[in-house]
Design a protein around this motif. Structure first.
Motif, PDB file in Angstrom:
ATOM      1  N   LEU A   1       0.835  -1.204   0.000  1.00 29.38           N
ATOM      2  CA  LEU A   1       0.000   0.000   0.000  1.00 29.38           C
ATOM      3  C   LEU A   1       0.865   1.249   0.000  1.00 29.38           C
ATOM      4  O   LEU A   1       0.590   2.215  -0.724  1.00 29.38           O
ATOM      5  N   ARG A   2       1.908   1.249   0.800  1.00 29.05           N
ATOM      6  CA  ARG A   2       2.787   2.418   0.883  1.00 29.05           C
ATOM      7  C   ARG A   2       3.545   2.655  -0.413  1.00 29.05           C
ATOM      8  O   ARG A   2       3.838   3.796  -0.764  1.00 29.05           O
ATOM      9  N   ARG A   3       3.865   1.563  -1.116  1.00 27.17           N
ATOM     10  CA  ARG A   3       4.579   1.705  -2.397  1.00 27.17           C
ATOM     11  C   ARG A   3       3.624   1.864  -3.578  1.00 27.17           C
ATOM     12  O   ARG A   3       4.070   1.885  -4.722  1.00 27.17           O
ATOM     13  N   ALA A   4       2.323   1.946  -3.278  1.00 30.74           N
ATOM     14  CA  ALA A   4       1.281   2.088  -4.298  1.00 30.74           C
ATOM     15  C   ALA A   4       1.283   0.920  -5.278  1.00 30.74           C
ATOM     16  O   ALA A   4       0.872   1.060  -6.430  1.00 30.74           O
ATOM     17  N   GLU A   5       1.706  -0.264  -4.815  1.00 22.89           N
ATOM     18  CA  GLU A   5       1.645  -1.459  -5.645  1.00 22.89           C
ATOM     19  C   GLU A   5       0.265  -2.097  -5.608  1.00 22.89           C
ATOM     20  O   GLU A   5      -0.099  -2.862  -6.496  1.00 22.89           O
ATOM     21  N   ILE A   6      -0.492  -1.830  -4.543  1.00 23.23           N
ATOM     22  CA  ILE A   6      -1.912  -2.163  -4.494  1.00 23.23           C
ATOM     23  C   ILE A   6      -2.668  -0.909  -4.080  1.00 23.23           C
ATOM     24  O   ILE A   6      -2.099  -0.001  -3.452  1.00 23.23           O
ATOM     25  N   ASP A   7      -3.945  -0.827  -4.446  1.00 23.22           N
ATOM     26  CA  ASP A   7      -4.752   0.359  -4.166  1.00 23.22           C
ATOM     27  C   ASP A   7      -5.545   0.240  -2.870  1.00 23.22           C
ATOM     28  O   ASP A   7      -5.786   1.237  -2.181  1.00 23.22           O
TER      29      ASP A   7
END
Length: 307
Positions: free
Chosen positions: A140-146
């Motif tokens: 989540l922090r790396r914006a790899e999942i929303d």
């Protein structure tokens, strides 16, 4: 004039992260030759070698490739932003959505929720990921999942949580277990019996906290990180376990009957909900997914879970 496409950049990022065309092919569900052609076209267009080809070790990013990978991710992220903006303006929910789910209940929650969401929103391209709690936080922090479906376990302050469902803990035993006849059970009663611990980050700490709060020590006989394996170990007499998800079918993966006994005492329920970054709900796609999960719960159709 640009002579490369967003799709080619997507393939480049997939290979850069996977370190292999074959692994990237599985991730994006595209043939290896198509990905190879896309990478070759990008290298020709940029005039740069993006990868170092190693005969037996796959691909590794070149120095130029590492710098280009960072920028390619930014371009793809901005392109997703344009799609979300178009959806907000038009009122149509569309675009990509990467959904994570805690692996302990992904098999009984995510496919059903995803199917009904995609049926209602056919212009959304959903990808799913089964993860442990630490991986959910990181991605989540790396914006790899929303957005992620998970429990309220050790939630960090920089992420927001929308609670959906409260799930009390149960002790799982096989039908011949000495405690199988009980209508409820406490950790003081369980402590001397062999335990099969679901040994996942944060989850294990949650289950073991019941014993520390009662000032007793569990007899841990087996550990596993797989929910299905845990249920089969219990069903085959290796010990009891503790879980919060009770599927409608009270059988282990190998078909043996399980008994679910409510756990009593100082044992807080877990809340299942949607976890996302602080500004994620400004996205129409994420907002639509969270609203859909809430609606599924109202309709008593949240993947058949019993709380």
């Amino acid at each position: 004039m640009l002579r490369y496409t967003l799709r080619q950049l997507e393939y480049f990022v997939a290979v850069g992260e996977a370190g292999s065309i074959s692994l990237a092919s599985e991730k994006v569900n595209v043939s290896s030759p198509s990905i190879s052609a896309a990478i070759n076209q990008l290298e020709k267009e940029f005039g740069l070698p993006l990868f170092v080809r190693q005969h037996a070790q796959g691909l590794s990013l070149s120095q130029a490739g590492r710098r280009m990978l960072v920028q390619a991710k930014l371009v793809l992220k901005n392109a997703e932003g344009l799609m979300a903006l178009a959806g907000d303006i038009s009122g149509v929910v569309r675009g990509p959505l990467a959904v994570g789910c805690l692996m302990t209940f992904a098999q009984v929650v995510l496919p059903s929720v995803r199917k009904s969401f995609e049926t209602e929103n056919p212009e959304v391209d959903v990808s799913q990921y089964e993860l442990d709690q630490s991986a959910i936080f990181n991605q989540l922090r790396r914006a790899e999942i929303d957005v992620a479906l998970t429990y309220d376990l050790n939630l960090p302050a920089d992420l927001q949580f929308v609670s959906l469902l409260e799930l009390p803990p149960y002790a799982l035993v096989d039908e011949t277990h000495p405690l199988a006849h009980l209508s409820e059970v406490s950790v003081t009663t369980l402590k001397d019996h062999p335990m099969v611990l679901l040994d996942l980050p944060f989850s294990a700490d949650y289950f073991l906290s019941f014993f520390s709060q009662a000032d007793v020590t569990p007899n841990i006989a087996e550990r596993t990180k797989d929910m299905a394996v845990m249920r089969s170990l219990v069903a085959n007499g290796f010990g009891y376990s503790i879980a919060n998800v009770r599927p409608v079918n009270d059988r282990s993966p190998d078909g043996k009957l399980l008994k679910f006994i409510p756990l009593v005492g100082d044992v807080r329920p877990m809340r299942l909900g949607c976890l996302m970054s602080q500004d994620a709900d400004t996205s129409s796609v994420v907002r639509a997914f969270v609203d859909h999960c809430i609606e599924q719960l109202k309709n008593d159709n949240f993947a058949g879970l019993e709380g």
